[in-house]
Design a protein around this motif. Structure first.
Motif, PDB file in Angstrom:
ATOM      1  N   PRO A 399      -2.318   5.362   4.585  1.00 36.70           N
ATOM      2  CA  PRO A 399      -1.394   5.931   5.579  1.00 36.70           C
ATOM      3  C   PRO A 399      -0.059   5.214   5.699  1.00 36.70           C
ATOM      4  N   TYR A 400       0.034   3.934   5.276  1.00 42.95           N
ATOM      5  CA  TYR A 400       1.262   3.172   5.471  1.00 42.95           C
ATOM      6  C   TYR A 400       1.998   2.868   4.162  1.00 42.95           C
ATOM      7  N   LEU A 401       1.596   3.527   3.079  1.00 43.17           N
ATOM      8  CA  LEU A 401       2.235   3.276   1.794  1.00 43.17           C
ATOM      9  C   LEU A 401       2.925   4.537   1.282  1.00 43.17           C
ATOM     10  N   ASP A 402       3.947   4.341   0.459  1.00 42.25           N
ATOM     11  CA  ASP A 402       4.574   5.465  -0.216  1.00 42.25           C
ATOM     12  C   ASP A 402       4.867   5.075  -1.655  1.00 42.25           C
ATOM     13  N   GLU A 403       5.576   5.924  -2.357  1.00 48.42           N
ATOM     14  CA  GLU A 403       5.798   5.742  -3.798  1.00 48.42           C
ATOM     15  C   GLU A 403       6.603   4.486  -4.127  1.00 48.42           C
ATOM     16  N   LEU A 404       7.353   3.980  -3.145  1.00 44.31           N
ATOM     17  CA  LEU A 404       8.264   2.875  -3.423  1.00 44.31           C
ATOM     18  C   LEU A 404       7.875   1.554  -2.768  1.00 44.31           C
ATOM     19  N   ASN A 405       6.831   1.524  -1.943  1.00 47.99           N
ATOM     20  CA  ASN A 405       6.467   0.257  -1.311  1.00 47.99           C
ATOM     21  C   ASN A 405       5.020  -0.152  -1.548  1.00 47.99           C
ATOM     22  N   ASN A 406       4.322   0.558  -2.437  1.00 48.92           N
ATOM     23  CA  ASN A 406       2.917   0.235  -2.691  1.00 48.92           C
ATOM     24  C   ASN A 406       2.789  -0.978  -3.616  1.00 48.92           C
ATOM     25  N   GLY A 407       1.595  -1.529  -3.678  1.00 48.77           N
ATOM     26  CA  GLY A 407       1.360  -2.746  -4.447  1.00 48.77           C
ATOM     27  C   GLY A 407       1.571  -2.590  -5.938  1.00 48.77           C
ATOM     28  N   LEU A 408       1.243  -1.419  -6.487  1.00 48.45           N
ATOM     29  CA  LEU A 408       1.419  -1.191  -7.920  1.00 48.45           C
ATOM     30  C   LEU A 408       2.902  -1.215  -8.291  1.00 48.45           C
ATOM     31  N   ALA A 409       3.736  -0.508  -7.531  1.00 45.73           N
ATOM     32  CA  ALA A 409       5.181  -0.527  -7.782  1.00 45.73           C
ATOM     33  C   ALA A 409       5.745  -1.939  -7.610  1.00 45.73           C
ATOM     34  N   TYR A 410       5.190  -2.677  -6.670  1.00 46.33           N
ATOM     35  CA  TYR A 410       5.628  -4.050  -6.409  1.00 46.33           C
ATOM     36  C   TYR A 410       5.380  -4.942  -7.625  1.00 46.33           C
ATOM     37  N   VAL A 411       4.192  -4.846  -8.210  1.00 45.30           N
ATOM     38  CA  VAL A 411       3.863  -5.647  -9.395  1.00 45.30           C
ATOM     39  C   VAL A 411       4.746  -5.249 -10.567  1.00 45.30           C
ATOM     40  N   VAL A 412       4.939  -3.946 -10.765  1.00 45.56           N
ATOM     41  CA  VAL A 412       5.774  -3.461 -11.880  1.00 45.56           C
ATOM     42  C   VAL A 412       7.177  -4.053 -11.786  1.00 45.56           C
ATOM     43  N   GLU A 413       7.780  -3.987 -10.615  1.00 45.68           N
ATOM     44  CA  GLU A 413       9.157  -4.445 -10.450  1.00 45.68           C
ATOM     45  C   GLU A 413       9.284  -5.964 -10.497  1.00 45.68           C
ATOM     46  N   MET A 414       8.350  -6.672  -9.900  1.00 40.79           N
ATOM     47  CA  MET A 414       8.456  -8.130  -9.821  1.00 40.79           C
ATOM     48  C   MET A 414       8.169  -8.818 -11.150  1.00 40.79           C
ATOM     49  N   PHE A 415       7.377  -8.171 -12.018  1.00 42.76           N
ATOM     50  CA  PHE A 415       6.983  -8.805 -13.281  1.00 42.76           C
ATOM     51  C   PHE A 415       7.694  -8.212 -14.501  1.00 42.76           C
ATOM     52  N   LYS A 416       8.618  -7.291 -14.315  1.00 44.54           N
ATOM     53  CA  LYS A 416       9.192  -6.605 -15.467  1.00 44.54           C
ATOM     54  C   LYS A 416      10.002  -7.515 -16.380  1.00 44.54           C
ATOM     55  N   ASP A 417      10.502  -8.626 -15.851  1.00 49.60           N
ATOM     56  CA  ASP A 417      11.284  -9.537 -16.701  1.00 49.60           C
ATOM     57  C   ASP A 417      10.499 -10.779 -17.111  1.00 49.60           C
ATOM     58  N   GLN A 418       9.159 -10.718 -16.964  1.00 49.16           N
ATOM     59  CA  GLN A 418       8.304 -11.844 -17.349  1.00 49.16           C
ATOM     60  C   GLN A 418       7.680 -11.603 -18.722  1.00 49.16           C
TER      61      GLN A 418
END
Length: 442
Positions: A399-418
């Protein structure tokens, strides 16, 4: 000119430190918000954790002064708990029912009326994750905004892990001859380690090549030679080949896969995990987990032992395993898994406190995880393990997540340059023509 932000409860349940995200403006917390958060603090989930964290943070601020008078924040703003301006007199003309949402709207409306007389240039803005609260605020003439600070990127900028680029025939020939290209020849935008590039002839001839940026981010090289099939599964399109390249690479311990239903995320991951666990002996165990989040109404408590309770939640995983093992009879898969002993199917409820070394870990439906939950999972990964997060950010049941703030999107964005991670978005459905059409149309 400074603004006055009236914050809805759902903002703090999503981000307990949200009061620090409004720069040097005034943050107002209606008293009813404290009541709603108090009712959530006993929950044994992410919402309860955030409610407790917010409560402790406010308690620490209380030591600096009186919350109802306003307390200065480090960023230059102030925060206060609003005890007045609760009258529903003007609101009742539009919204008759006395609900918590309407009480929050009343605070914003009354503050706005007061400021129009004393300081007309000062704007009151209500911030809520609830779309209908924002709609009602707009109907009342109050500026309303969504809370966007928890989003990891803008909608159009979500990292896909691949790009298509037109190059000259000379560049293609150079790539085939040297089996590599410097990134500087190709770069029109920033490229990341293990990012895939489909090179096409700018003149429109059929000549093309599929390449991948190396771990340094400086060279573009061909794929590693993939096996003919992985546990009987052959990639059906170039995106699935990209996914298998990441799944089979021992030097990439973190892989993220996104895509619509039917693109093959789960099947490819399970096949790659079985190959490296059972055939290659690279890992000691294959661990498959997914969050227990229902789609639609919850089915309530289930009878039986833990395995029996988990079976309905984990059935999509078992469906793919039945396909891989080519089982025909009822109960045959359970006998195979019991005999092998190296495949474990779990709910993420039981992962906290564990250390998981030398395992191939698959986290399915990761779009239903919060940022805190993915951090908890990743910090469980031990030496010699590989972890795969996958899901469809467009299909979220939390109920409190959407396409841009969920954990999967978070991992994708934070690790993309690793250099230790790789990502690819699968877009072509292979389950069936009907499934692909449904994913596109619905």
């Amino acid at each position: 000119m400074k603004k006055v932000y009236v914050i809805d409860t759902n903002v703090f349940l999503q981000d307990p430190r949200a009061i620090f995200q409004f720069e040097d403006n005034e943050v107002v917390i209606p008293a009813v918000v404290l009541e709603e958060i108090d009712s959530k603090k006993r929950y044994m989930d992410e919402i309860g954790r955030n409610a407790r964290q917010f409560s402790r943070m406010l308690d620490r601020l209380r030591n600096q002064g009186k919350l109802h008078e306003g307390i200065p924040l480090e960023n230059g703003g102030t925060v206060r708990v609003e005890l007045n301006h609760r009258s529903l007199q003007y609101l009742k003309e539009t919204f008759i029912e006395v609900t918590n949402d309407n009480r929050i709207l009343a605070v914003a409306m009354n503050l706005q009326s007061e400021l129009q007389a004393s300081d007309p240039a000062k704007k009151v803005i209500i911030v809520s994750k609830d779309a209908l609260v924002r709609v009602k605020a707009d109907a009342l003439g109050i500026v309303a905004e969504d809370f966007l600070s928890d989003r990891v990127t803008e909608y159009d900028n979500i990292y896909k892990g691949k790009l298509y680029q037109e190059v000259s025939k000379d560049v293609l020939n150079q790539f085939y001859e040297n089996q590599e290209l410097p990134v500087s020849i190709l770069e029109k935008e920033r490229l990341y380690p293990h990012q895939f590039i489909v090179l096409k002839d700018a003149l429109g001839t059929p000549a093309s090549a599929v390449a991948k940026v190396d771990e340094t981010g400086k060279l573009v090289k061909p794929f590693a030679k993939e096996p003919e099939h992985v546990w009987g599964i052959k990639p059906r399109n170039v995106e699935q080949k990209m996914a298998l390249e990441l799944l089979l690479r021992e030097d990439i311990p973190l892989v993220t896969l996104t895509g619509k239903a039917g693109t093959g995320k789960t099947l490819l991951s399970l096949a790659a995990g079985l190959l490296q666990t059972e055939d290659m002996g690279r890992y000691n165990k294959l661990l498959v987990a997914r969050p227990v989040v229902p789609m639609g109404k919850d089915i309530g408590f289930l009878p039986g032992e833990k395995e029996e309770k988990l079976r309905p939640w984990m059935q999509p995983v078992f469906d793919n395993l039945e396909y891989l093992f080519n089982t025909k009879k009822p109960g045959e898969l359970d006998q195979i898994l019991a005999g092998m002993g190296s495949i474990q199917v779990e709910a993420l409820t039981y992962i906290r406190g564990r250390s998981i070394p030398d395992q191939f870990i698959i986290i399915d439906e990761a779009q239903n995880l919060t940022k805190h939950e993915v951090k908890t999972i990743l910090t469980r990964v031990g030496e010699g393990s590989k972890i795969v997060f996958m899901g469809d950010p467009a299909q979220i049941d939390h109920p409190y997540l959407d396409e841009l703030n969920n954990g999967l999107a978070y991992v994708v964005e934070m690790f993309k340059d690793q250099a230790i991670s790789g990502h690819v978005k699968l877009e072509k459905g292979e389950r069936s023509g009907l499934a692909q059409l449904a994913a596109d149309l619905l």
